[in-house]
Scaffold this active site. Structure first.
Site, short mmCIF file in Angstrom:
data_model
loop_
_atom_site.label_atom_id
_atom_site.label_comp_id
_atom_site.label_asym_id
_atom_site.label_seq_id
_atom_site.Cartn_x
_atom_site.Cartn_y
_atom_site.Cartn_z
N TYR A 53 41.23 23.27 47.63
CA TYR A 53 41.52 23.72 46.27
C TYR A 53 40.88 22.78 45.25
O TYR A 53 40.95 21.55 45.38
CB TYR A 53 43.02 23.82 46.03
CG TYR A 53 43.70 24.95 46.77
CD1 TYR A 53 42.97 25.90 47.48
CD2 TYR A 53 45.09 25.07 46.78
CE1 TYR A 53 43.60 26.93 48.16
CE2 TYR A 53 45.73 26.09 47.45
CZ TYR A 53 44.98 27.02 48.15
OH TYR A 53 45.62 28.04 48.82
N PRO A 216 50.62 37.95 46.48
CA PRO A 216 51.60 39.05 46.42
C PRO A 216 51.38 39.97 45.22
O PRO A 216 51.94 41.06 45.19
CB PRO A 216 52.94 38.32 46.34
CG PRO A 216 52.61 37.00 45.72
CD PRO A 216 51.26 36.63 46.27
N LEU A 217 50.58 39.51 44.25
CA LEU A 217 50.22 40.38 43.11
C LEU A 217 48.81 40.93 43.28
O LEU A 217 48.24 41.50 42.34
CB LEU A 217 50.34 39.61 41.79
CG LEU A 217 51.73 39.05 41.47
CD1 LEU A 217 51.73 38.40 40.09
CD2 LEU A 217 52.80 40.12 41.56
N LEU A 221 46.27 42.43 40.22
CA LEU A 221 46.26 43.88 40.01
C LEU A 221 47.68 44.42 39.81
O LEU A 221 47.87 45.45 39.15
CB LEU A 221 45.60 44.57 41.21
CG LEU A 221 44.89 45.89 40.92
CD1 LEU A 221 43.78 45.70 39.91
CD2 LEU A 221 44.33 46.49 42.19
N LEU A 222 48.67 43.73 40.37
CA LEU A 222 50.07 44.16 40.23
C LEU A 222 50.82 43.35 39.17
O LEU A 222 52.04 43.40 39.10
CB LEU A 222 50.79 44.02 41.59
CG LEU A 222 50.25 44.91 42.71
CD1 LEU A 222 50.81 44.46 44.06
CD2 LEU A 222 50.60 46.37 42.45
N GLY A 224 50.79 43.72 35.96
CA GLY A 224 51.15 44.44 34.75
C GLY A 224 50.09 44.38 33.68
O GLY A 224 50.19 45.04 32.65
#
Length: 326
Positions: A53, A216-217, A221-222, A224
């Site tokens: 990272y 998890p998003l 894209l999830l 909002g």
């Protein structure tokens, strides 16, 4: 904050895992420190990072930021269940061909020692293989892990991006070597990426491996913001993917409006419904994003809501082989 055991280990971790991938990339050091302090204050004790990272020529930067945060004292290190990962090319060309991405006892030792130095600690609670390397034998890997476990440099072993068959093989070989084996598998999983339900999640549950959901998003894209992009949500601004899932995203938006919850929090709460799930990784770029996500552990999705989510985001139809056979 709520807690659960990490797989079949006795280690208790928060049901939200703080992902640090943005630290030193999209989030500066000062804001990274604020986020980590606030996470601890909120009861999040599970922090995840990786040696690569920072990325490219800046690989290792994120671990260095975490190390400087620990160095401030105040019990920060003692309060954190710290997880890091190895596998990638750290661009140390002095290693010659051994600098290439992969797993080996050689890389495990060198990359662990380098991570500990950057993190300014003498151990990590969870040391994870960032990817599978089927060219390396489990005899080699489990012996190398045994050594660093006995040295006290790591507490537990985890994996990431392993297929179901790799989890089974790892645990079989661990048992042959009289070792605990994997306690966790970090895997891509979201409403838009439900393929793990076929093999990985059932295998993890059966083998006592806790699952940690990354992305998890689904890259934002999830979140909002995909349908109504805002400044700073660049990962959600993928026009092709947004167009592909536009109808689903509109339906999801409407459902979340009915629930009175944000799309991001519903998507995160949904991952926790899985019995094998230990925690989703939240990767806040700002303190506000962290504070917004804290409500996730208190959201209860009833059966009717889960059914509607299945209708909007169909999964593979269950675990294998029933998902594709009679």
């Amino acid at each position: 904050m709520k807690f659960s055991q990490l797989g079949r280990s006795g280690l208790k971790v928060s049901k939200l895992c703080l992902g640090t991938m943005n630290f030193g990339v999209d989030t500066d050091e000062k804001e990274s420190f604020r986020i980590m302090d606030a996470a601890l204050d909120a009861g999040i004790n599970f922090f995840d990072t990786a040696n690569i990272y920072g990325w490219g020529e800046n690989a290792g930067r994120t671990e260095e930021i975490i190390g400087r945060w620990f160095a401030q004292g105040g019990g920060r290190r003692e309060k954190v269940v710290l997880a890091t990962k190895f596998y990638g090319d750290m661009s140390d060309k002095s290693d010659g061909p051994n600098s290439e991405a992969g797993l080996s006892a050689y890389k495990l030792r060198r990359h662990l020692d380098a991570s500990l130095k950057r993190l300014q600690t003498d151990h990590v609670e969870l040391f994870q293989m960032h990817h599978v390397d089927r060219s390396v034998t489990w005899d080699e890997l489990w012996e190398a892990f045994r050594i660093v476990l006995h040295q006290g440099k790591i507490g537990y072993v985890g994996s990431s991006n392993f297929a179901g068959r790799d989890l089974v093989k790892a645990q079989y070989e661990a048992k042959s070597n009289r070792m605990l084996g994997l306690v966790s598998e970090q895997h891509k999983y979201s409403l838009l990426c439900r393929l793990p339900e076929l093999e990985v999640l059932p295998a993890a549950e059966e083998l006592g491996i806790g699952v940690i959901a990354w992305s998890p998003l689904d890259g934002g894209l999830l979140s909002g913001h995909a349908l109504k992009p805002i400044e700073g949500s660049k990962r959600a601004n993928n026009p092709e993917r947004v167009e592909k899932h536009r109808d689903q995203l509109h339906a999801f938006e409407a459902l979340c409006r009915e629930l009175g919850e944000s799309e991001a929090n519903v998507a995160l709460a949904w991952t926790l419904v899985q019995p094998s799930m230990t925690a989703p990784i939240i990767g806040p770029r700002t303190l506000d994003q962290l504070q917004t996500a804290l409500r996730v552990v208190d959201i209860v999705l009833d059966e009717s809501t889960l059914t509607r989510l299945d209708e909007i985001f169909p999964g593979p139809g269950g675990s294998a082989p029933n998902a594709y056979a009679w």
